[in-house]
Design a protein around this motif. Structure first.
Motif: not given
Length: 343
Positions: A193, A216, A224
């Motif tokens: 992430c 995300s 994430c």
């Protein structure tokens, strides 16, 4: 025939530099979902990385490298399409790190754990963190799919721009590349992430500590943006409400905190980390990934708080509330946060 001359130092070290350049990836902010490939350090510390309680198995050590003891300036690079409201959330979080007058439990209280780390002279991590100059790249100058090396090229563009380039600040600068929700970065959503590393002079012209964090919201919120979104393959798990009304950006806050904490304590990947492998170091935020409160560990986030609107948070900041993961306290040898019930 005369004997062949012995190899030079450069010839001897060239294969090593090749391996490090092409195979040593940035230090990542990972998520413990299925299909995760463990490296050698994960096998050693995987059982300790997800639990709030102290662990005698974790041996976080100082490896004599520099840490960020001078006033820290964060230089955001906004890559792609960003709304003004989204930028304000992130700016407010960074500004909250040094806002000592925030209502407890606070982001500034969280940073006090990071401040406890020192360099070889005994100097502590700086308590002062602020937002510096910013750069916008609304036209996706390097495309909508970035590799780890092209991430560095984006930073190069920001510091060498013909108009208003970002300052060169290798000693106390943190270059924070933030990609919008329509940009894919190498390994994004595949348990990654965000990550941090340092730029290569061969690409950027300087050695600069940097981090990348992606939004995300469209690509993989279940990976994430947890716990504001949940993976589809986990039944009966309900997402919590984000504190600032933006699932993608609210989730980015904890990843940004993760990376800034690790950049402060391990900017050149030779300072504070656990394990014997500097290519895959386990750092102060890795050890507490996914822990937001007392009792956290495994798939449990720990005890958090809810505001009047039902939004979930664990820290107060400037004008806002945030949900931020805890970090490892090397003095007591366990994960620590300002909202711990024993504080």
């Amino acid at each position: 025939m005369p004997p062949a001359p012995p190899p030079t130092v450069a010839q001897t070290l060239a294969p090593l530099f090749f391996l490090l350049f092409f195979f040593a990836g940035p230090v990542i902010c990972w998520r413990p979902w299925p299909n995760s490939q463990l490296n050698s350090t994960d096998f050693l510390f995987g059982g300790s990385k997800k639990f709030e309680g102290s662990s005698e198995f974790v041996q976080l050590r100082y490896h004599m490298g520099p840490v960020l003891t001078a006033n820290i300036t964060v230089y955001p690079i906004w890559y792609g399409a960003w709304q003004s409201s989204q930028k304000r959330i992130i700016r407010d979080f960074i500004g909250s790190i040094s806002a000592a007058d925030s209502k407890p439990p606070s982001v500034a209280g969280w940073w006090k754990t990071v401040q406890q780390y020192t360099d070889q002279t005994g100097a502590n991590i700086s308590r002062n963190v602020h937002v510096g100059e910013e750069k916008n790249d609304r036209l996706y100058s390097h495309g909508k799919s970035l590799t780890r090396l092209s991430v560095q090229s984006v930073i190069k563009s920001a510091v060498t721009a013909s108009t208003r380039p970002l300052p060169i600040n290798p000693k106390s600068g943190v270059y924070l590349l933030l990609t919008s929700d329509d940009v894919y970065v190498q390994d994004f959503c595949n348990n990654v992430c965000g990550f941090h590393y340092f730029t290569f002079p061969s690409i950027v012209g300087y050695t600069l500590p940097y981090a990348w964090v992606g939004n995300s919201a469209k690509l993989c919120p279940g990976v994430c943006a947890y716990p504001f979104a949940v993976p589809s393959y986990i039944p009966n798990l309900t997402a919590v409400k984000s504190p600032n009304g933006d699932v993608g950006v609210d989730a980015m806050i904890s990843v940004i905190a993760h990376e800034i904490a690790e950049l402060a304590t391990n900017p050149l990947v030779n300072a504070w980390y656990a394990g014997q492998d500097p290519v895959f170091p386990v750092e102060i935020a890795d050890l507490c990934e996914g822990i937001y409160g007392t009792g956290g560990g495994g798939s449990y986030t720990g005890q958090m708080m809810n505001d009047r609107d039902g939004a979930t948070y664990n820290m107060n900041g400037i004008r806002r509330r945030f949900l931020v993961q805890w970090v490892w306290n090397h003095l007591v040898n366990y994960c620590s946060g300002p909202n711990a019930l024993d504080q």
